[in-house]
Write an enzyme that holds these catalytic residues in place. Structure first.
Site, short mmCIF file in Angstrom:
data_model
loop_
_atom_site.label_atom_id
_atom_site.label_comp_id
_atom_site.label_asym_id
_atom_site.label_seq_id
_atom_site.Cartn_x
_atom_site.Cartn_y
_atom_site.Cartn_z
N LYS A 158 20.33 34.34 -16.94
CA LYS A 158 19.99 34.54 -18.44
C LYS A 158 20.76 35.66 -19.08
O LYS A 158 21.21 36.67 -18.40
CB LYS A 158 18.53 35.04 -18.52
CG LYS A 158 17.55 34.10 -17.71
CD LYS A 158 15.88 34.63 -18.20
CE LYS A 158 15.01 33.38 -17.62
NZ LYS A 158 13.63 34.04 -17.62
N GLU A 275 5.21 37.66 -23.18
CA GLU A 275 5.20 36.09 -22.73
C GLU A 275 5.32 36.12 -21.28
O GLU A 275 6.18 36.93 -20.92
CB GLU A 275 6.37 35.60 -23.17
CG GLU A 275 6.40 35.23 -24.65
CD GLU A 275 7.75 34.49 -25.34
OE1 GLU A 275 7.76 34.22 -26.43
OE2 GLU A 275 8.80 34.18 -24.57
N ARG A 292 6.59 40.73 -33.13
CA ARG A 292 6.34 40.43 -34.34
C ARG A 292 5.01 39.38 -34.47
O ARG A 292 4.69 39.20 -33.47
CB ARG A 292 7.40 39.41 -35.10
CG ARG A 292 7.56 38.10 -34.01
CD ARG A 292 8.59 37.08 -34.58
NE ARG A 292 8.30 36.10 -33.77
CZ ARG A 292 8.94 35.56 -32.43
NH1 ARG A 292 9.60 36.51 -31.97
NH2 ARG A 292 8.94 34.38 -31.69
N ARG A 338 2.48 21.82 -34.77
CA ARG A 338 3.61 22.40 -36.01
C ARG A 338 4.07 21.06 -36.50
O ARG A 338 4.76 20.31 -35.99
CB ARG A 338 4.74 23.09 -35.22
CG ARG A 338 4.40 24.36 -34.66
CD ARG A 338 5.49 25.40 -34.31
NE ARG A 338 5.16 26.47 -33.73
CZ ARG A 338 5.93 27.57 -33.12
NH1 ARG A 338 7.31 27.19 -33.80
NH2 ARG A 338 5.76 28.48 -32.65
C1 MV4 Z 1 12.53 30.90 -16.88
C2 MV4 Z 1 12.22 29.67 -16.52
C3 MV4 Z 1 11.79 29.43 -15.03
N1 MV4 Z 1 12.09 30.41 -14.25
N2 MV4 Z 1 12.71 31.73 -16.14
C4 MV4 Z 1 13.22 29.66 -21.59
C5 MV4 Z 1 13.19 30.53 -22.58
C6 MV4 Z 1 13.39 31.98 -22.15
N3 MV4 Z 1 12.34 32.78 -22.89
C7 MV4 Z 1 12.81 32.02 -20.67
N4 MV4 Z 1 12.97 30.51 -20.36
C8 MV4 Z 1 12.50 30.04 -19.12
N5 MV4 Z 1 12.75 31.30 -18.25
C9 MV4 Z 1 12.45 31.75 -14.57
N6 MV4 Z 1 12.69 32.70 -13.82
C10 MV4 Z 1 11.77 28.73 -17.40
C11 MV4 Z 1 12.10 29.03 -18.51
C12 MV4 Z 1 11.89 27.63 -19.47
C13 MV4 Z 1 10.65 27.90 -20.36
C14 MV4 Z 1 9.83 28.91 -20.41
C15 MV4 Z 1 8.76 28.94 -21.32
C16 MV4 Z 1 8.64 27.68 -22.08
C17 MV4 Z 1 9.36 26.55 -22.15
C18 MV4 Z 1 10.56 26.74 -21.28
C19 MV4 Z 1 11.33 25.67 -20.94
C20 MV4 Z 1 12.74 25.60 -20.24
C21 MV4 Z 1 12.75 26.62 -19.62
#
Ligand code: MV4
Length: 461
Positions: A158, A275, A292, A338
């Site tokens: 990330k 989150e 926010r 939405r």
């Molecule tokens: C993750 C994950 C699975 N494992 N991290 C997506 C946006 C960013 N804020 C972090 N995200 C994710 N992180 C780990 N370690 C899966 C996602 C993710 C996701 C998270 C929340 C809502 C929708 C999503 C869609 C795809 C991937």
């Protein structure tokens, strides 16, 4: 209390803030681009100032213009809404330097949470559960590989400056690491001007659960339960609800309590959202924090009876939080759809003139929107047309009510995703409350999902 608030935003959230101010007896200043001269937020506010041409960079993101507008109208506070400058710590700092209250947390808090690596470390030190991963950034593919071997595959890379899914790469085997690393880093540089990456264990079918925090300037912090936001497409949330069908009362209390304890340790102030990823075993992990007011705040308002924007303004002016945690009770069920000006199948934005408009109403229905008949949805800004929110005593009734309200909604002249919502709410996994972040992907790949979507499009007037 503030005497006059300038709203550095547009659309439904600008209206939402103006409404809260009016009820608090606070005068309001709207700002607008030349394209928004006829917008409802301009008409609803006590005063308005034109701050520039249509592109956001030259208007709603133009800090000198916003501060000049605040100065000439003698506003004593600025509400940033969501998006635009709401999580820009430099803007919050400039407000402070100009002696104008920024309605939100301290700039240091915004800046801390804006960097995902710093936020992750702060969360860890404050006692929030994290997925196994790197403590700081990973320098190169070699270091990433060392971490991955320790954590086990799959892993996810990330962007430190990221959020919203940009610069994210899932890696399922060691051979794929080097390539994923350079792609993610390049994407991060292109999107954020910062190529720093970190690594975590990847959770396969997570649910996105967020906890609403409310904190005053005097160290008193409460939580308002959770919102389930797993119905997303390309990191754009489409449906949110509260409570989540995935949480037991015990898990809710635990998530709330650790969140409060962490915010106390960090000295967090104002409203904020933590989150979490919830895995299939009911374990939760810190993901990011939003500093926010969020788009989906109304679902929390409906189940807790707390006016979040009103509270946010009061807290910023230094008023102590009057409610204690024991005073907060979640009751009933709320869902938000939405409604976007977009093609219901391709999700492509669909700006244009609304030739006929009639919003739903009746018992348990709330519509937060800045749309009206003959309004033109502009191509310069996001495509959110309305938030349709329902409240009912239980989840099945809320789903039925939402279907009823979606059926009443008339929007002609442009395309909207109302048919998508009708199909999504009819989906078995949604009705059962048994869905995760891959819900939309599965719906669009399934025979029944696409059939329902086609039928809903045909039946939409
Ligand atoms: C993750 C994950 C699975 N494992 N991290 C997506 C946006 C960013 N804020 C972090 N995200 C994710 N992180 C780990 N370690 C899966 C996602 C993710 C996701 C998270 C929340 C809502 C929708 C999503 C869609 C795809 C991937």
């Amino acid at each position: 209390m503030f005497k006059k608030v300038l709203i550095a935003n547009r659309g439904e959230i600008a209206l939402r803030v103006i409404r809260a101010c009016r009820e608090l007896g606070i005068a309001t200043v709207a700002v607008h681009s030349t394209a928004d001269a006829n917008a409802l937020h301009v008409r609803f506010a006590d005063e308005s100032v034109c701050i520039g041409p249509p592109p956001s960079k030259e208007s709603y993101l133009n800090i000198p213009q916003l501060l000049s507008a605040a100065e000439i109208t003698r506003a004593d506070a600025i509400h940033p809404g969501y998006g635009f400058l709401s999580e820009n710590s430099e803007f919050a700092k400039v407000c402070r330097d100009c002696k104008i209250h920024f309605i939100g947390p301290r700039p240091e808090m915004i800046s801390l949470m804006g960097n995902k690596v710093r936020a992750r470390n702060a969360a860890r030190e404050a006692g929030l559960p994290l997925l196994p991963g790197s403590i700081g950034t990973v320098k190169d593919p070699k270091e990433a590989e060392a971490f991955a071997r320790e954590i086990g595959f799959p892993v996810i890379l990330k962007a430190a400056a990221g959020g919203g899914g940009k610069g994210m790469k899932i890696v399922r085997e060691p051979n794929a690491l080097a390539q994923a690393f350079s792609t993610a880093a390049a994407e991060a540089v292109a999107s954020f001007g910062n190529g720093d990456l970190y690594i975590e264990r990847y959770v396969e079918k997570p649910r996105h659960i967020e906890i609403q925090i409310v904190a005053d300037e005097h160290g008193h912090i409460i939580h308002l339960g959770e919102r389930e936001c797993s119905v997303q497409r390309r990191h754009q949330k489409l449906i949110e609800e509260s409570p989540s069908a995935a949480l037991t009362p015990e898990l809710r209390q635990q998530m709330g309590e650790v969140s409060i304890r962490a915010m106390e340790k960090l000295g967090y102030n104002n409203v904020g959202t933590i989150e979490y990823l919830l895995d299939e075993n009911g374990r939760f992990y810190f993901m990011e924090m939003n500093t926010r007011i969020q788009v989906e705040h109304p679902v929390t308002e409906l189940v807790t009876g707390v006016d979040l924007v009103r509270e946010q303004i009061k807290l910023s002016s230094g008023e102590p939080l009057k409610r204690k945690q024991e005073d907060i009770q979640m009751r009933g069920h709320a869902i938000e759809c939405r409604v976007n000006a977009e093609d219901p199948v391709t999700f492509a934005p669909w700006p244009g003139k609304i030739t006929a408009y009639s919003a739903p109403g009746g018992y348990g229905v709330r519509v937060d929107s800045s749309a009206y008949e003959n309004y033109t949805v502009l191509p310069y800004y996001d495509s959110l047309l309305a938030k349709l929110i329902v409240y009912a005593e239980d989840r099945p009734t809320a789903i039925r009510r939402m279907q009823r309200a979606l059926g009443e909604y008339v929007v002609q002249g442009i395309r909207t995703n109302i048919p998508f919502h009708r199909a999504a709410l009819a989906e078995e996994s949604f009705v059962e409350g048994n869905y995760d972040t891959r819900f939309v992907e599965r719906l669009l790949a399934s025979e029944t999902g696409t059939h329902r979507l086609r039928k809903a499009i045909e039946e939409t007037p």
